[in-house]
Motif scaffolding. Structure first.
Motif, PDB file in Angstrom:
ATOM      1  N   ILE A 142      -9.905 -34.557  23.161  1.00 52.94           N
ATOM      2  CA  ILE A 142      -9.324 -35.790  22.912  1.00 52.94           C
ATOM      3  C   ILE A 142     -10.219 -36.725  22.063  1.00 52.94           C
ATOM      4  CG2 ILE A 142      -8.381 -38.057  24.443  1.00 52.94           C
ATOM      5  CD1 ILE A 142      -7.940 -35.979  26.612  1.00 52.94           C
ATOM      6  N   CYS A 143      -9.831 -37.306  21.045  1.00 54.78           N
ATOM      7  CA  CYS A 143     -10.320 -38.055  19.977  1.00 54.78           C
ATOM      8  C   CYS A 143     -11.731 -37.521  19.665  1.00 54.78           C
ATOM      9  CB  CYS A 143     -10.739 -39.481  20.740  1.00 54.78           C
ATOM     10  SG  CYS A 143      -9.185 -40.362  21.001  1.00 54.78           S
ATOM     11  N   GLY A 144     -11.534 -36.077  19.227  1.00 62.20           N
ATOM     12  CA  GLY A 144     -12.767 -35.377  19.003  1.00 62.20           C
ATOM     13  C   GLY A 144     -13.820 -34.793  19.773  1.00 62.20           C
ATOM     14  N   GLU A 145     -13.467 -35.268  21.319  1.00 64.32           N
ATOM     15  CA  GLU A 145     -14.321 -34.971  22.366  1.00 64.32           C
ATOM     16  C   GLU A 145     -13.730 -33.842  23.212  1.00 64.32           C
ATOM     17  OE1 GLU A 145     -16.671 -38.119  24.338  1.00 64.32           O
ATOM     18  OE2 GLU A 145     -16.113 -39.525  22.830  1.00 64.32           O
ATOM     19  N   THR A 146     -14.384 -32.992  23.845  1.00 69.37           N
ATOM     20  CA  THR A 146     -13.756 -32.032  24.708  1.00 69.37           C
ATOM     21  C   THR A 146     -13.892 -32.392  26.374  1.00 69.37           C
ATOM     22  OG1 THR A 146     -15.820 -30.802  24.986  1.00 69.37           O
ATOM     23  CG2 THR A 146     -14.194 -30.171  23.398  1.00 69.37           C
ATOM     24  N   PHE A 147     -12.865 -32.089  27.042  1.00 66.26           N
ATOM     25  CA  PHE A 147     -12.963 -32.350  28.538  1.00 66.26           C
ATOM     26  C   PHE A 147     -12.112 -31.211  29.401  1.00 66.26           C
ATOM     27  CE2 PHE A 147     -12.640 -36.406  26.058  1.00 66.26           C
ATOM     28  CZ  PHE A 147     -13.334 -37.184  26.764  1.00 66.26           C
ATOM     29  N   GLU A 148     -12.499 -31.124  30.431  1.00 68.66           N
ATOM     30  CA  GLU A 148     -11.919 -30.065  31.217  1.00 68.66           C
ATOM     31  C   GLU A 148     -10.809 -30.441  31.898  1.00 68.66           C
ATOM     32  OE1 GLU A 148     -14.610 -28.258  34.021  1.00 68.66           O
ATOM     33  OE2 GLU A 148     -15.457 -26.975  32.376  1.00 68.66           O
ATOM     34  N   MET A 149      -9.601 -29.920  31.913  1.00 69.12           N
ATOM     35  CA  MET A 149      -8.417 -30.348  32.539  1.00 69.12           C
ATOM     36  C   MET A 149      -8.151 -28.946  33.607  1.00 69.12           C
ATOM     37  SD  MET A 149      -4.371 -30.765  30.828  1.00 69.12           S
ATOM     38  CE  MET A 149      -4.407 -29.197  30.173  1.00 69.12           C
ATOM     39  N   SER A 150      -7.971 -29.392  34.811  1.00 66.96           N
ATOM     40  CA  SER A 150      -7.576 -28.300  35.847  1.00 66.96           C
ATOM     41  C   SER A 150      -6.474 -28.885  36.594  1.00 66.96           C
ATOM     42  CB  SER A 150      -8.988 -27.964  36.682  1.00 66.96           C
ATOM     43  OG  SER A 150      -9.321 -29.348  37.180  1.00 66.96           O
ATOM     44  N   SER A 151      -6.212 -28.014  37.598  1.00 66.18           N
ATOM     45  CA  SER A 151      -5.166 -28.027  38.643  1.00 66.18           C
ATOM     46  C   SER A 151      -5.529 -27.608  39.975  1.00 66.18           C
ATOM     47  CB  SER A 151      -3.696 -27.513  38.198  1.00 66.18           C
ATOM     48  OG  SER A 151      -4.072 -26.109  38.226  1.00 66.18           O
ATOM     49  N   GLY A 152      -6.717 -27.526  40.200  1.00 62.20           N
ATOM     50  CA  GLY A 152      -7.429 -27.080  41.517  1.00 62.20           C
ATOM     51  C   GLY A 152      -8.838 -27.311  41.633  1.00 62.20           C
ATOM     52  N   ARG A 153      -9.155 -28.290  41.426  1.00 59.44           N
ATOM     53  CA  ARG A 153     -10.775 -28.713  41.599  1.00 59.44           C
ATOM     54  C   ARG A 153     -10.956 -29.823  42.519  1.00 59.44           C
ATOM     55  NH1 ARG A 153     -14.592 -29.632  36.747  1.00 59.44           N
ATOM     56  NH2 ARG A 153     -16.523 -28.498  37.641  1.00 59.44           N
ATOM     57  N   ILE A 154     -12.167 -29.734  42.955  1.00 60.41           N
ATOM     58  CA  ILE A 154     -12.563 -30.742  43.886  1.00 60.41           C
ATOM     59  C   ILE A 154     -13.905 -31.534  43.422  1.00 60.41           C
ATOM     60  CG2 ILE A 154     -13.680 -31.363  46.035  1.00 60.41           C
ATOM     61  CD1 ILE A 154     -12.020 -29.078  47.232  1.00 60.41           C
ATOM     62  N   PHE A 155     -13.780 -32.874  43.419  1.00 59.08           N
ATOM     63  CA  PHE A 155     -14.854 -33.807  42.836  1.00 59.08           C
ATOM     64  C   PHE A 155     -15.557 -34.223  43.849  1.00 59.08           C
ATOM     65  CE2 PHE A 155     -10.950 -33.537  40.132  1.00 59.08           C
ATOM     66  CZ  PHE A 155     -11.425 -32.884  38.912  1.00 59.08           C
ATOM     67  N   ARG A 156     -16.876 -34.569  43.331  1.00 52.11           N
ATOM     68  CA  ARG A 156     -17.897 -35.375  44.088  1.00 52.11           C
ATOM     69  C   ARG A 156     -17.855 -36.785  43.692  1.00 52.11           C
ATOM     70  NH1 ARG A 156     -20.693 -31.749  47.044  1.00 52.11           N
ATOM     71  NH2 ARG A 156     -20.798 -29.556  46.643  1.00 52.11           N
TER      72      ARG A 156
END
Length: 651
Positions: A142-156
């Motif tokens: 996205i806009c030259g930067e990379t990001f992770e896209m998931s469908s089963g992740r828990i965040f802190r």
């Protein structure tokens, strides 16, 4: 978190369809409001950066590019914010579009894709979105930067574990939030754009409550609202926060100015319930495969607004209702329903016991107080249900040194008007003989003076039960059992304790329920209402010069409403004394109880609760009626010689 609480919000600010700049400004403005309210975690609606009702504009590069740039803008904007938040936007990846939530924290972005794409009735989302299979993880640009896209992740986030699902995900047979919760997520955020229909709101709120209960989690739901296109649908802007089956906060629908709900979520209580409910962990071991949890270093909370605050500041002014009477439901209708349910439980339990032992007679001591009155009323209803003659209920009033005319009169009148067999046996002469036998000075009104009366009464009841081929019905309640406010082998003992699961604060509501059921001007109603108004007392010390009760229980052991509050949070959630104090400080006003008063009686409660366990270890049988129970055979098993030191030192 602060004292086990985290402040969360659901927000549905006004949007303009396809006006990303307007929507971005609205989100930033709302974030500043939330920051000033010390919110730590927030959720915005589905497609909140673009609006949900853009239709085929989602296939237009101008809209997609604007959404991508807005994401980067929000990412940078978040670097100095304490609040972590989730917003919705479309994401392009590998020749497809994904309906995503961006979870943004202090300059970091993680993307969660919608798992289930509705394509029925008014929904035709498959026209634009592709589902990301459960457990998938993709790297997107996205806009030259990379990001992770998931469908089963828990965040802190701020010491908690957060799971995210999007709208339809909640409505499927097995929502992603189930697996997320079983893998450890304590809070679920739902970005939604569910339109409003007749009856749908009630169904949705029930669904949210049930999902938070099933998952033992907090659930924050933000639904699209004012500004969405009304071409075919209407959106009411829902902002709802639920916790373990209860709605903590919900905004006023259809009002653009009331678009936010904020509440303090009790993570500590949720975690206690998960530990206590062993089947939750059993499910977790088999159902959470494919769910990943962020490394602990990912929680980059900076706590700007709180860094100069005391550790208990948040808990001193909680944004949630702490009911001072947790055993008593709010509202007359709810109380009526609760009373009916409890009475039916008590009656069914006693009926089963009588049937099992082929017993047609009961002996019960009637003092004119609340507890014995409730036991008598339950006995009468049980006999009526079994088709037994009420004369088989033998009510015995046993006036002693502290019995007042008021309680004696009420006891005698109530038995007469209920049509049970009434007996009166004065215990004065027998107790005086006992004092003589053991060499006790009757002018010394000590524990021997008091307990001798209680044991004499119990002996009489037991012998009369033998004489009539029946059993003794116990009258002691749950609160008395918690405090050990009963004479060992005196009123502590019976053949069946019908009130053992009922706390003191609820007893008067049950008696009042029976009063409301009685004819309006009947003597039964008059007696019951006067009994409710009589001060609680064991009446073991002589009355004052005017014949009034001198020995008031709450002057000796403390207010029952405080002790019931302590009992509820001690047993229901296993909270520390410090946390119970903080909750009590929020539940009761300073005019009701000062800090010192709460602290004093909490210390008394802890001492008595531990020191009096030996009385509970040999309790008679009795029915459980609520989530808090002290039966040594089921709910509460504690060594009688356990030390209370840690609990007394905690506060």
């Amino acid at each position: 978190m602060h004292n086990g609480f985290i402040r969360i919000a659901a927000a549905a600010p006004t949007v303009k369809v396809a006006d990303v700049g307007f929507n971005l400004d609205g989100i930033k403005s709302k974030l500043m409001e939330l920051e000033s309210s010390r919110v730590e975690l927030a959720v915005f609606p589905e497609m909140s950066l673009t609006a949900y009702t853009c239709g085929d504009l989602f296939h237009n590069a101008t809209l997609l590019d604007a959404a991508a740039k807005a994401l980067i803008d929000l990412r940078d904007y978040s670097k100095n914010l304490n609040v972590h938040f989730a917003v919705g936007l479309p994401v392009r990846h590998a020749g497809a579009l994904y309906n995503c939530a961006a979870f943004i924290r202090n300059g970091k972005v993680d993307l969660v894709s919608k798992s289930y794409i509705p394509n029925y009735n008014e929904f035709y989302e498959r026209r634009w979105w592709r589902p990301l299979p459960p457990g998938s993880c993709e790297t997107v640009e996205i806009c030259g930067e990379t990001f992770e896209m998931s469908s089963g992740r828990i965040f802190r986030s701020h010491g908690t574990l957060v799971g995210i699902e999007i709208c339809e995900d909640l409505w499927v047979p097995i929502p992603p939030s189930c697996r997320l919760a079983m893998a450890g997520a304590q809070i679920i955020l739902n970005l939604s754009a569910s339109d409003d229909l007749i009856g749908k709101y009630k169904y949705l709120t029930s669904l949210l409550q049930q999902q938070s209960a099933r998952c033992l989690c907090a659930y924050a739901y933000a639904g699209a609202g004012w500004g969405e296109s009304s071409t075919d649908l209407t959106f009411d802007g829902k902002a709802i926060i639920c916790e373990n089956g209860a709605t903590l906060q919900a905004n006023r629908r259809w009002d653009p100015s009331d678009n936010t709900s904020i509440a303090d979520v009790d993570i500590q209580a949720l975690e206690r319930d998960r530990i206590h409910m062993t089947t939750f962990a059993d499910c977790s071991s088999t159902e959470c495969k494919g769910i990943t949890i962020e490394d602990s270093s990912s929680d980059s909370s900076i706590c700007i607004t709180c860094q100069n605050s005391g550790s208990d500041t948040l808990a001193q002014a909680l944004l949630r209702n702490i009911d001072p009477h947790p055993f008593v439901p709010a509202g007359s209708e709810a109380i009526h329903e609760r009373c009916e349910e409890i009475i039916n439980i008590q009656v069914a339990a006693l009926a089963k016991r009588l049937d099992a032992i082929c017993c047609h007679t009961l002996t019960v001591g009637i003092s004119g107080g609340l507890d014995s009155t409730l036991a008598l009323l339950i006995a009468v209803r049980t006999f009526d249900r079994l088709g037994l003659d009420r004369k088989g209920i033998i009510g015995v009033t046993m006036p002693g040194f502290g019995t007042t005319d008021r309680t004696h009169s009420n006891a005698v009148d109530l038995m007469s008007h209920l049509g049970v067999t009434s007996r009166e046996i004065s215990i004065g002469a027998a107790v005086k003989q006992h004092f003589k036998d053991i060499g006790h000075n009757p002018e010394n009104h000590d524990v021997t003076y008091e307990n001798s009366q209680a044991r004499q009464r119990t002996m009489l009841l037991m012998d009369i039960a033998n004489q009539t081929g029946g059993i003794v019905l116990g009258t002691g309640d749950l609160s008395e059992l918690a405090l050990g406010w009963a004479t060992y082998n005196g009123d502590h003992m019976s053949m069946y304790g019908v009130n053992a699961g009922v706390p003191k604060t609820l007893v008067k509501y049950l008696v009042n329920y029976f009063a409301s059921e009685a004819p309006e001007k009947s003597e039964v109603r008059r007696c019951l209402l006067d009994i409710i108004d009589t001060p609680i007392s064991p009446e073991l010390i002589p009355a004052d010069s005017d014949g009034n009760i001198r020995q008031k229980t709450e002057d000796l052991v403390g207010p029952y409403e405080l002790h019931d509050f302590f009992l509820y949070y001690m047993l229901r959630y296993g909270f520390t004394p410090e946390r119970i104090y903080l909750l009590a400080r929020n539940a009761f006003t300073a005019d009701e109880y000062s800090d010192e008063t709460i602290t004093h009686w909490l210390s008394v409660f802890m001492c008595r609760f531990f020191n009096q366990q030996f009385k509970r270890s040999c309790l008679p049988d009795g029915p459980k009626v609520g989530s808090v129970c002290l039966s040594p055979r089921g709910d509460w098993r504690m060594p009688s010689d356990a030390s209370s030191t840690l609990w007394r030192q905690n506060r």
